[in-house]
Design a protein around this motif. Sequence first.
Motif, PDB file in Angstrom:
ATOM      1  N   PRO A 157       3.272 -12.163   4.192  1.00 42.60           N
ATOM      2  CA  PRO A 157       2.573 -13.407   3.820  1.00 42.60           C
ATOM      3  C   PRO A 157       1.193 -13.498   4.481  1.00 42.60           C
ATOM      4  O   PRO A 157       0.958 -12.960   5.564  1.00 42.60           O
ATOM      5  N   GLU A 158       0.284 -14.205   3.809  1.00 39.56           N
ATOM      6  CA  GLU A 158      -1.104 -14.339   4.265  1.00 39.56           C
ATOM      7  C   GLU A 158      -1.151 -14.988   5.648  1.00 39.56           C
ATOM      8  O   GLU A 158      -0.535 -16.011   5.887  1.00 39.56           O
ATOM      9  N   GLY A 159      -1.886 -14.357   6.562  1.00 42.06           N
ATOM     10  CA  GLY A 159      -2.112 -14.937   7.877  1.00 42.06           C
ATOM     11  C   GLY A 159      -1.069 -14.599   8.933  1.00 42.06           C
ATOM     12  O   GLY A 159      -1.258 -14.913  10.099  1.00 42.06           O
ATOM     13  N   THR A 160       0.032 -13.953   8.570  1.00 46.55           N
ATOM     14  CA  THR A 160       1.071 -13.679   9.571  1.00 46.55           C
ATOM     15  C   THR A 160       0.806 -12.394  10.355  1.00 46.55           C
ATOM     16  O   THR A 160       1.248 -12.275  11.495  1.00 46.55           O
ATOM     17  N   VAL A 161       0.093 -11.448   9.765  1.00 44.27           N
ATOM     18  CA  VAL A 161      -0.132 -10.164  10.427  1.00 44.27           C
ATOM     19  C   VAL A 161      -1.621  -9.824  10.506  1.00 44.27           C
ATOM     20  O   VAL A 161      -1.991  -8.653  10.511  1.00 44.27           O
ATOM     21  N   ASP A 162      -2.470 -10.821  10.619  1.00 40.93           N
ATOM     22  CA  ASP A 162      -3.915 -10.579  10.633  1.00 40.93           C
ATOM     23  C   ASP A 162      -4.345  -9.736  11.831  1.00 40.93           C
ATOM     24  O   ASP A 162      -5.296  -8.951  11.738  1.00 40.93           O
TER      25      ASP A 162
END
Length: 195
Positions: A157-162
């Motif tokens: 999901p977007e933003g979880t592994v930036d």
Amino acid sequence: MDPSQKDAEVAAPRPRKARNLPLLADPGADDLATKPRKAFAVRNSGAAPRRRDGALGRLSDRMRASLASYRFRPWYAVLAGFALLIVFRPWLMLGVAFVGLFMGIGVYLILGYDGFWRGVIRGSRWYARRNPLRAKIIHQRLDGFAMRWDAVLDRFPEGTVDGLYLPDVSELATADARHDQAMERRLARLRENEA
């Protein structure tokens, strides 16, 4: 006194086990020393290699040719020693790997994301000055790995592994070069204003 009795008295008494063994002959009378030594002969020297029919024969011929052309390199000894270390001391190798991973994570946490990758770029520049062709190959491989790693991280999901995305090393290098050029221009303007 008889000379043979005199020799028997002078000679030291032999231990019990040695009494059963025969006396050694005089070394000067050794007929092996007088024989000429033969040099080792190479089998089939000068003759054409024997041809074998079938796949097994071709395989053995190729194996024999590869063994004949084998050249030892010190790197092979290092790899063999490392393999023996893994086989005989696996816990030591796991411990060294764990300590190395722990130290790498510590350096990453101390320097931060940007500082860590700037250090990597400094190291890659140093290596590129020393060996430009090899550095280009390594950069291409690292870029390919970064692209594959980013494709894996894109599934989350977007933003979880930036924080796990790898930077574009070539982009960071050009950004540093632009920064260096901007600093040069500013310093040149300051020198002009002072004069």
